[in-house]
Design a protein around this motif. Structure first.
Motif, PDB file in Angstrom:
ATOM      1  N   SER A 147      28.729 -23.132   9.328  1.00 54.45           N
ATOM      2  CA  SER A 147      29.113 -22.659  10.638  1.00 54.45           C
ATOM      3  C   SER A 147      27.789 -22.081  11.507  1.00 54.45           C
ATOM      4  CB  SER A 147      30.073 -21.217  10.542  1.00 54.45           C
ATOM      5  OG  SER A 147      31.405 -21.742  10.067  1.00 54.45           O
ATOM      6  N   ALA A 148      28.158 -21.518  12.752  1.00 57.45           N
ATOM      7  CA  ALA A 148      27.173 -20.562  13.133  1.00 57.45           C
ATOM      8  C   ALA A 148      26.898 -19.427  12.663  1.00 57.45           C
ATOM      9  CB  ALA A 148      27.519 -20.595  14.579  1.00 57.45           C
ATOM     10  N   THR A 190      28.781 -17.899  18.204  1.00 53.46           N
ATOM     11  CA  THR A 190      29.663 -18.680  19.029  1.00 53.46           C
ATOM     12  C   THR A 190      30.149 -17.746  20.130  1.00 53.46           C
ATOM     13  OG1 THR A 190      29.822 -20.070  17.037  1.00 53.46           O
ATOM     14  CG2 THR A 190      31.511 -20.467  19.048  1.00 53.46           C
ATOM     15  N   GLU A 193      25.731 -23.849  15.661  1.00 52.07           N
ATOM     16  CA  GLU A 193      25.677 -24.908  14.234  1.00 52.07           C
ATOM     17  C   GLU A 193      24.358 -25.613  14.217  1.00 52.07           C
ATOM     18  OE1 GLU A 193      28.571 -23.924  15.805  1.00 52.07           O
ATOM     19  OE2 GLU A 193      29.779 -23.321  14.058  1.00 52.07           O
ATOM     20  N   PHE A 204      32.312 -28.069  12.886  1.00 52.60           N
ATOM     21  CA  PHE A 204      32.813 -27.636  14.241  1.00 52.60           C
ATOM     22  C   PHE A 204      32.300 -28.616  15.266  1.00 52.60           C
ATOM     23  CE2 PHE A 204      31.807 -24.822  18.109  1.00 52.60           C
ATOM     24  CZ  PHE A 204      33.046 -24.656  18.521  1.00 52.60           C
ATOM     25  N   ARG A 219      37.822 -23.640  18.168  1.00 51.67           N
ATOM     26  CA  ARG A 219      37.473 -22.260  17.373  1.00 51.67           C
ATOM     27  C   ARG A 219      37.794 -22.389  15.996  1.00 51.67           C
ATOM     28  NH1 ARG A 219      34.849 -18.373  20.092  1.00 51.67           N
ATOM     29  NH2 ARG A 219      34.087 -18.047  17.995  1.00 51.67           N
ATOM     30  N   GLY A 220      36.829 -21.923  14.799  1.00 47.98           N
ATOM     31  CA  GLY A 220      36.946 -21.941  13.837  1.00 47.98           C
ATOM     32  C   GLY A 220      37.334 -23.307  12.852  1.00 47.98           C
ATOM     33  N   GLY A 221      36.733 -24.337  13.860  1.00 48.36           N
ATOM     34  CA  GLY A 221      36.834 -25.839  13.330  1.00 48.36           C
ATOM     35  C   GLY A 221      35.920 -26.250  12.088  1.00 48.36           C
ATOM     36  N   SER A 222      34.963 -25.343  11.664  1.00 51.02           N
ATOM     37  CA  SER A 222      33.926 -25.873  10.830  1.00 51.02           C
ATOM     38  C   SER A 222      34.901 -26.176   9.420  1.00 51.02           C
ATOM     39  CB  SER A 222      33.161 -24.727  10.368  1.00 51.02           C
ATOM     40  OG  SER A 222      32.264 -24.664  11.455  1.00 51.02           O
TER      41      SER A 222
HETATM   42  N1  ASP Z   1      31.242 -21.358  14.903  1.00 50.44           N
HETATM   43  C1  ASP Z   1      32.397 -21.798  15.383  1.00 50.44           C
HETATM   44  C2  ASP Z   1      33.417 -20.787  15.834  1.00 50.44           C
HETATM   45  O1  ASP Z   1      32.976 -19.370  15.615  1.00 50.44           O
HETATM   46  C3  ASP Z   1      33.277 -22.727  14.341  1.00 50.44           C
HETATM   47  C4  ASP Z   1      33.522 -22.053  13.074  1.00 50.44           C
HETATM   48  O2  ASP Z   1      32.764 -21.006  12.694  1.00 50.44           O
HETATM   49  O3  ASP Z   1      34.259 -22.360  12.305  1.00 50.44           O
HETATM   50  O4  ASP Z   1      34.568 -20.866  16.161  1.00 50.44           O
END
Ligand code: ASP
Ligand code: MG
Length: 452
Positions: free
Chosen positions: A47-48, A53, A131, A193, A207-210
């Motif tokens: 992820s970042a 993000t 990322e 992501f 969002r959260g896609g990693s």
């Molecule tokens: N960096 C992206 C986010 O904060 C993806 C992730 O962290 O999964 O949504």
């Protein structure tokens, strides 16, 4: 036969995904390095760095609202943060300079973005930088530490189709080719992501896609296991933000984990389980800060019966649709569903009675249009700020306290209840104001073994 085995062996590897906090500080990056420095072959999805993000989204919002000065100020602040990170992390001068050039180029690009007109594509370009930064920095750091890590750019193989689903065939073909062409290594790093869309433009998995990237990649290389490393020791049996003494659940089936991720357990992106379930690849949730703890293993196996976990999902809208004529008359539900289908709005819960049907949605973007159409043939009542509380477990009804649910919740008004939709779930709809009380109450009776 032998050739076949060799071919299979070639791609036998693990996929490890590390979340924002795992790469969010120098101390944590060092822990990640120790975790991946065994001699097993793996793809590492990053992820970042935590906060990045969100910062990029804010920059994009400033651009959208024409606050260019604010956007530029935030770009500079974030740039300083990254310069500080690489100064602390990299003591090899040549490597540090190489990374500095890369980091500078990213921030120059962001400055150019700030001078452009806002669009979805511009947003996608901006949020992708987190990322790109974390993977570049981390790969060079591993190289400095003597590990032969190789960066595989996600945009060379990750793609979604016109319906925003992963383009599995394309991903598999390209990822396997790229690995074959890359120099041999035990550690391949890639971005979570981000992806390309069906037209080749930069896009993302939301969002959260990693997490989702990790299982898509896992399925593409037929990984033996996907590990999702976060800062918590697995999926908990209740929300630790609201309830004391929750504990990690050791084993979950794909179905149980999917219900939990969808209905609010924040630890996993809701679609993550799908590719793993399809390819039957176990997913292990692990804690970077405590690698020795077991975590949660998500697999095809069902272990145990009865309620294993409780989760809650907020921002739910309940809609009650009453028909003047006999409600469940032939064709009525079809008419209702067609309206939701037309506005691409999915329904989570549904209950019916002789005079009304109640259902819930979590995406109320098209609510006004949906209501207008429903009102052509029915009377509609809408309740916002509702929460779905979801009780999850294989054969939930077999839990020794399940039959007491109504008694347990006697002080809370339950707006809807859904039972029997699957073997793994009982859902209750409550006012969001009552959510915490309901979670605590249920936790007390279900997990503390208290009998009413
Ligand atoms: N960096 C992206 C986010 O904060 C993806 C992730 O962290 O999964 O949504
Ligand atoms: Mg996450």
């Amino acid at each position: 036969m032998i050739l076949n085995l060799q071919h299979k062996y070639k791609y036998k590897m693990k996929v490890l995904k590390f979340g924002g906090t795992s790469v969010g500080s120098i101390a944590n990056m060092k822990m990640v390095k120790d975790i991946i420095a065994d001699n097993e072959k793996k793809i590492v999805v990053l992820s970042a760095m935590s906060g990045t993000t969100n910062a990029l989204v804010e920059i994009s919002n400033f651009i959208k609202n024409d606050h260019i000065e604010n956007a530029n100020q935030n770009i500079e602040a974030l740039h300083h943060k990254y310069v500080a990170v690489i100064n602390d992390l990299l003591d090899d001068e040549a490597l540090r300079q190489d990374v500095e050039i890369y980091v500078d180029s990213v921030f120059s690009f962001l400055k150019i973005c700030a001078s452009e007109n806002h669009s979805q594509l511009l947003y996608n370009k901006i949020v992708a930088q987190g990322e790109l930064l974390s993977t570049y920095i981390f790969t060079v750091y591993l190289n400095q530490e003597g590990l032969n890590a190789i960066l595989l750019p996600a945009l060379d193989f990750m793609r979604i189709d016109k319906t925003n689903d992963p383009d599995d065939f394309y991903i598999k073909q390209n990822l396997q080719r790229i690995i074959k062409e890359a120099s041999p290594s035990n550690i391949y790093i890639t971005q979570g992501f981000i992806c390309l869309d069906a037209y080749g433009n930069i896009a993302n998995l939301q969002r959260g896609g990693s997490d989702y990237t990790a299982t898509i990649v896992g399925a593409a290389v037929n990984a033996e296991e996907v590990e999702i490393w976060t800062d918590i020791d697995g999926m908990h049996n209740n929300d630790p933000r609201f309830v004391e003494n929750t504990h990690a659940i050791s084993n979950l089936s794909f179905d149980e984990a999917a219900e939990l991720a969808y209905f609010g357990a924040k630890i996993l992106h809701p679609q993550t389980v799908m590719p793993a379930r399809e390819a039957n690849i176990p997913v292990r949730l692990k804690n970077t800060m405590d690698p020795a703890s077991y975590g949660t293993l998500i697999s095809i196996d069902f272990k145990g019966e009865g309620i294993k976990a409780i989760a809650a999902k907020d921002n739910i809208t309940a809609i009650k649709i009453k028909s003047a004529r006999m409600l469940l008359a032939h064709g009525f539900l079809k008419k209702v569903f067609e309206i939701f289908e037309k506005y691409e709005t999915s329904i989570d819960m549904i209950t019916t009675s002789e005079v009304a049907v109640s259902l819930t949605i979590d995406d109320d973007k098209n609510l006004v249009s949906i209501l207008e159409e429903l009102e052509k043939f029915s009377t509609v009542e809408v309740d916002k700020q509702q929460s779905i509380i979801c009780l999850v477990g294989h054969l939930v009804v077999r839990h020794h306290e399940t039959h007491r649910l109504f008694k347990v919740l006697q002080d809370i008004s339950v707006r809807m209840i859904s039972y029997g939709g699957s073997n793994n779930n009982i859902s209750l709809l409550v006012n969001t104001n009552d959510k915490i009380t309901a979670l605590k109450c249920l936790n007390h009776y279900i997990f503390d073994g208290v009998t009413a």
